[in-house]
Design an enzyme around this catalytic site. Structure first.
Site, mmCIF file in Angstrom:
data_model
loop_
_atom_site.group_PDB
_atom_site.id
_atom_site.type_symbol
_atom_site.label_atom_id
_atom_site.label_comp_id
_atom_site.label_asym_id
_atom_site.label_seq_id
_atom_site.Cartn_x
_atom_site.Cartn_y
_atom_site.Cartn_z
ATOM 1 C CE LYS A 111 -14.169 1.021 0.342
ATOM 2 N NZ LYS A 111 -13.819 0.478 -0.877
ATOM 3 C CE LYS A 158 -8.199 -0.846 3.682
ATOM 4 N NZ LYS A 158 -8.525 -1.707 2.632
ATOM 5 C CE LYS A 169 -6.068 1.462 -4.740
ATOM 6 N NZ LYS A 169 -6.774 0.277 -5.301
HETATM 7 N N1 AQP Z 1 -2.974 -1.430 3.603
HETATM 8 C C1 AQP Z 1 -2.858 -2.802 3.054
HETATM 9 N N2 AQP Z 1 -2.094 -3.998 3.358
HETATM 10 C C2 AQP Z 1 -2.255 -4.901 3.054
HETATM 11 N N3 AQP Z 1 -2.980 -5.449 1.658
HETATM 12 C C3 AQP Z 1 -3.591 -4.327 1.296
HETATM 13 N N4 AQP Z 1 -4.472 -4.145 0.124
HETATM 14 C C4 AQP Z 1 -5.007 -2.885 0.245
HETATM 15 N N5 AQP Z 1 -4.596 -2.562 1.103
HETATM 16 C C5 AQP Z 1 -3.625 -3.188 2.027
HETATM 17 C C6 AQP Z 1 -4.696 -5.441 -0.764
HETATM 18 O O1 AQP Z 1 -4.418 -4.795 -1.890
HETATM 19 C C7 AQP Z 1 -5.366 -5.637 -3.045
HETATM 20 C C8 AQP Z 1 -6.015 -4.739 -3.894
HETATM 21 O O2 AQP Z 1 -6.752 -3.719 -3.111
HETATM 22 P P1 AQP Z 1 -7.941 -2.993 -4.025
HETATM 23 O O3 AQP Z 1 -7.570 -1.849 -4.644
HETATM 24 O O4 AQP Z 1 -8.674 -4.013 -5.006
HETATM 25 O O5 AQP Z 1 -9.111 -2.842 -3.090
HETATM 26 P P2 AQP Z 1 -8.806 -2.133 -1.510
HETATM 27 O O6 AQP Z 1 -8.755 -3.224 -0.726
HETATM 28 O O7 AQP Z 1 -10.360 -1.508 -1.484
HETATM 29 O O8 AQP Z 1 -7.796 -1.061 -1.728
HETATM 30 P P3 AQP Z 1 -7.903 0.061 -0.580
HETATM 31 O O9 AQP Z 1 -6.539 1.085 -0.926
HETATM 32 O O10 AQP Z 1 -7.872 -0.585 0.718
HETATM 33 O O11 AQP Z 1 -8.917 0.824 -1.023
HETATM 34 P P4 AQP Z 1 -10.261 1.319 -0.219
HETATM 35 O O12 AQP Z 1 -9.801 1.678 1.076
HETATM 36 O O13 AQP Z 1 -10.436 2.420 -0.863
HETATM 37 O O14 AQP Z 1 -11.216 0.226 -0.186
HETATM 38 C C9 AQP Z 1 -6.398 -6.507 -2.133
HETATM 39 O O15 AQP Z 1 -6.007 -7.742 -2.138
HETATM 40 C C10 AQP Z 1 -6.305 -5.527 -0.619
HETATM 41 O O16 AQP Z 1 -6.488 -6.708 0.151
#
Ligand code: AQP
Length: 332
Positions: free
Chosen positions: A112, A195, A198
């Site tokens: 990030k 993956k 978001k």
């Molecule tokens: N693609 C994924 N496959 C499996 N698990 C996933 N998680 C996120 N993306 C995948 C799991 O979802 C939970 C909550 O995620 P979060 O919103 O707290 O944070 P994150 O991991 O930051 O979500 P994103 O979509 O990946 O956002 P970005 O890329 O913006 O950081 C967590 O347990 C995560 O593992």
């Protein structure tokens, strides 16, 4: 009962299929067998600037979605991270036990911050793994149900717990990550080597649970597969098709071999059309329940207030022990 703790960011409004299959689905199952604590991590959300009105709306939306997936406030503790000040109070102690290099090696921070550049990267983004360590340790959690992308943060948590225990005597439970192999990583529909995320996925690559069924069908139809036509699970050679099969199998309970057989000789079109139906069938009641919870913010807020009270009772006890062990005088 062993204890579990996990959280989800209120970032983008709708949860996506990766969030649900990778994490929240397990949370629902674990509330039956574990002492479960689940939170909306609003403090983590502001590591990247957020409009206050949007953050407020998205936090309620996240809580409504958690309830809509089947989390039951009678069976688990649902709350907002910012309602339990012990998280940040413990996180200072964690920061003072975390090496600078150790924090700098966190891959999510590296990814990030490299995208944002140094001038736009906040200290909060750098120290957020320490807050996450505190989130987990303050509840003395045994297990942390998350997706694969969070494994490194749970490893850091284990290291810090052991470090603290070594220095000040047995205090923290050393937690383990709870990651289901099949759904540990749900992939982007447009680029099945990364993956579903978001922040990194394009709208076409991500299935938002609150999308209209028509949109979901369109996104699945244009999902990247390969030039072959055989429906076969093979993550190395056929990552796109394998991802679709994983989603299909998890949502229906059908085994992968069964699905391979079902689509033998039918090609990718049939698989995508049917999968759109499967997803729609699952999300339709989910979307309705989310709207119901959103339509009654007073009930939602009461659930969150009760959850915070239950969470604080546990967190305050840990914090008191930790502050005493560190050598802080009691505030009497
Ligand atoms: N693609 C994924 N496959 C499996 N698990 C996933 N998680 C996120 N993306 C995948 C799991 O979802 C939970 C909550 O995620 P979060 O919103 O707290 O944070 P994150 O991991 O930051 O979500 P994103 O979509 O990946 O956002 P970005 O890329 O913006 O950081 C967590 O347990 C995560 O593992």
């Amino acid at each position: 009962r062993p204890r579990v703790l996990s959280g989800i960011q209120p970032t983008a409004g709708s949860f996506h299929l990766g969030n649900y299959l990778g994490a929240v689905r397990q949370w629902v199952a674990l509330q039956e067998t574990h002492d479960a604590f689940y939170m909306v991590v609003d403090l983590h959300a502001i590591t990247i600037p957020k409009d206050p009105a949007e953050l407020r709306a998205n936090t309620r939306l996240a809580a409504a979605q958690l309830l809509a997936t089947g989390l039951d406030p009678e069976r688990c503790t649902i709350f907002l991270q910012s309602h339990v000040p012990e998280h940040t109070q413990l996180s200072w102690v964690v920061e003072c036990l975390t090496g600078f290099g150790e924090a700098a090696r966190m891959t999510q921070f590296k990814d990030k911050s490299s995208k944002q550049g140094t001038d736009h990267t906040t200290v909060g983004l750098f120290t957020y793994p320490a807050l996450m360590v505190a989130d987990i340790l303050v509840y003395q959690a045994d297990q942390v149900p998350v997706g694969e992308d969070q494994r490194q943060h749970v490893e850091l948590t284990r290291n810090i717990a052991e470090r603290f225990n070594g220095r000040y005597g047995a205090t923290f439970t050393v937690p383990e990550s709870y990651i289901l192999k099949e759904t540990a990583k749900i992939y982007d529909l447009q680029d099945p080597t990364i993956k579903m995320s978001k922040s990194a996925s394009t709208p076409k690559g991500i299935i938002d649970l609150l999308d209209e069924p028509k949109t979901t069908a369109k996104k699945l139809k244009s999902a990247v597969t390969d030039t072959d036509t055989v429906v076969r699970f093979d993550e190395a050679e056929k990552p796109g098709v394998s991802n679709l099969l994983t989603i299909y199998s998890t949502l229906t309970g059908a085994g992968i071999p069964e699905l391979e057989q079902k689509y033998a000789g039918k090609g990718y079109g049939a698989l995508k059309t049917d999968l759109a139906e499967v997803v729609t069938e699952w999300v339709t009641p989910f979307r309705e329940r989310t709207q119901e919870y959103l339509g009654d913010p007073a009930t939602l807020d009461t659930i969150l207030a009760r959850g915070a009270e239950k969470a604080r009772a546990v967190a305050a006890e840990t914090l008191e022990t930790v502050y005493d062990k560190v050598g802080f005088l009691p505030a009497k």
